[in-house]
Motif scaffolding. Structure first.
Motif, PDB file in Angstrom:
ATOM      1  N   ALA A  73       0.867  -1.283   0.012  1.00  0.00           N
ATOM      2  CA  ALA A  73      -0.214   0.080  -0.025  1.00  0.00           C
ATOM      3  C   ALA A  73       0.907   1.502  -0.072  1.00  0.00           C
ATOM      4  O   ALA A  73       0.601   2.077  -0.867  1.00  0.00           O
ATOM      5  N   GLU A  74       1.963   1.329   0.876  1.00  0.00           N
ATOM      6  CA  GLU A  74       2.838   2.452   0.823  1.00  0.00           C
ATOM      7  C   GLU A  74       3.444   2.526  -0.503  1.00  0.00           C
ATOM      8  O   GLU A  74       3.737   3.905  -0.888  1.00  0.00           O
ATOM      9  N   LEU A  75       3.887   1.617  -1.051  1.00  0.00           N
ATOM     10  CA  LEU A  75       4.735   1.663  -2.474  1.00  0.00           C
ATOM     11  C   LEU A  75       3.699   2.296  -3.496  1.00  0.00           C
ATOM     12  O   LEU A  75       4.269   3.128  -4.275  1.00  0.00           O
ATOM     13  N   THR A  76       2.405   1.601  -3.409  1.00  0.00           N
ATOM     14  CA  THR A  76       1.521   2.055  -4.318  1.00  0.00           C
ATOM     15  C   THR A  76       1.347   3.498  -4.271  1.00  0.00           C
ATOM     16  O   THR A  76       1.281   4.105  -5.451  1.00  0.00           O
ATOM     17  N   ARG A  77       1.208   4.133  -3.076  1.00  0.00           N
ATOM     18  CA  ARG A  77       0.835   5.443  -2.898  1.00  0.00           C
ATOM     19  C   ARG A  77       2.006   6.482  -3.358  1.00  0.00           C
ATOM     20  O   ARG A  77       1.844   7.404  -4.039  1.00  0.00           O
ATOM     21  N   LEU A  78       3.281   5.916  -2.986  1.00  0.00           N
ATOM     22  CA  LEU A  78       4.430   6.567  -3.636  1.00  0.00           C
ATOM     23  C   LEU A  78       4.586   6.755  -5.099  1.00  0.00           C
ATOM     24  O   LEU A  78       4.686   7.751  -5.586  1.00  0.00           O
ATOM     25  N   ILE A  79       4.322   5.554  -5.571  1.00  0.00           N
ATOM     26  CA  ILE A  79       4.277   5.647  -7.122  1.00  0.00           C
ATOM     27  C   ILE A  79       3.199   6.309  -7.807  1.00  0.00           C
ATOM     28  O   ILE A  79       3.297   7.135  -8.537  1.00  0.00           O
ATOM     29  N   LEU A 117       7.447   5.237   3.882  1.00  0.00           N
ATOM     30  CA  LEU A 117       8.078   4.113   3.609  1.00  0.00           C
ATOM     31  C   LEU A 117       9.267   4.113   3.989  1.00  0.00           C
ATOM     32  O   LEU A 117       9.940   3.173   4.862  1.00  0.00           O
ATOM     33  N   LEU A 118      10.151   5.131   4.583  1.00  0.00           N
ATOM     34  CA  LEU A 118      11.416   5.328   5.248  1.00  0.00           C
ATOM     35  C   LEU A 118      11.056   4.979   6.704  1.00  0.00           C
ATOM     36  O   LEU A 118      11.969   4.198   7.505  1.00  0.00           O
ATOM     37  N   ASP A 119      10.035   5.039   7.348  1.00  0.00           N
ATOM     38  CA  ASP A 119       9.799   4.743   8.585  1.00  0.00           C
ATOM     39  C   ASP A 119       9.655   3.244   8.752  1.00  0.00           C
ATOM     40  O   ASP A 119       9.899   2.865   9.813  1.00  0.00           O
TER      41      ASP A 119
END
Length: 55
Positions: free
Chosen positions: A14-20, A46-48
């Motif tokens: 979910a976090e990677l999809t949001r970033l993309i 994502l870094l957290d």
């Protein structure tokens, strides 16, 4: 993004999809500030998750 699968379990899909998705946006000039904030927050989230293991 290539390092994330090796350091984070379960995979933060979910976090990677949001970033993309945020990185692919093309905001209007007047919306640039908000876009940069959303992009920075997506990166920080994502870094957290990765934590100190990435350094």
């Amino acid at each position: 993004m290539e390092i994330v699968p090796h350091l984070v379990r379960p995979y933060p899909l979910a976090e990677l999809t949001r970033l993309i998705n945020v990185s692919a946006e093309h905001p209007r000039v007047e919306a640039t500030h908000g876009h940069l904030r959303r992009f920075a927050l997506a990166i920080l989230t994502l870094l957290d998750l990765v934590g100190d293991a990435a350094s």
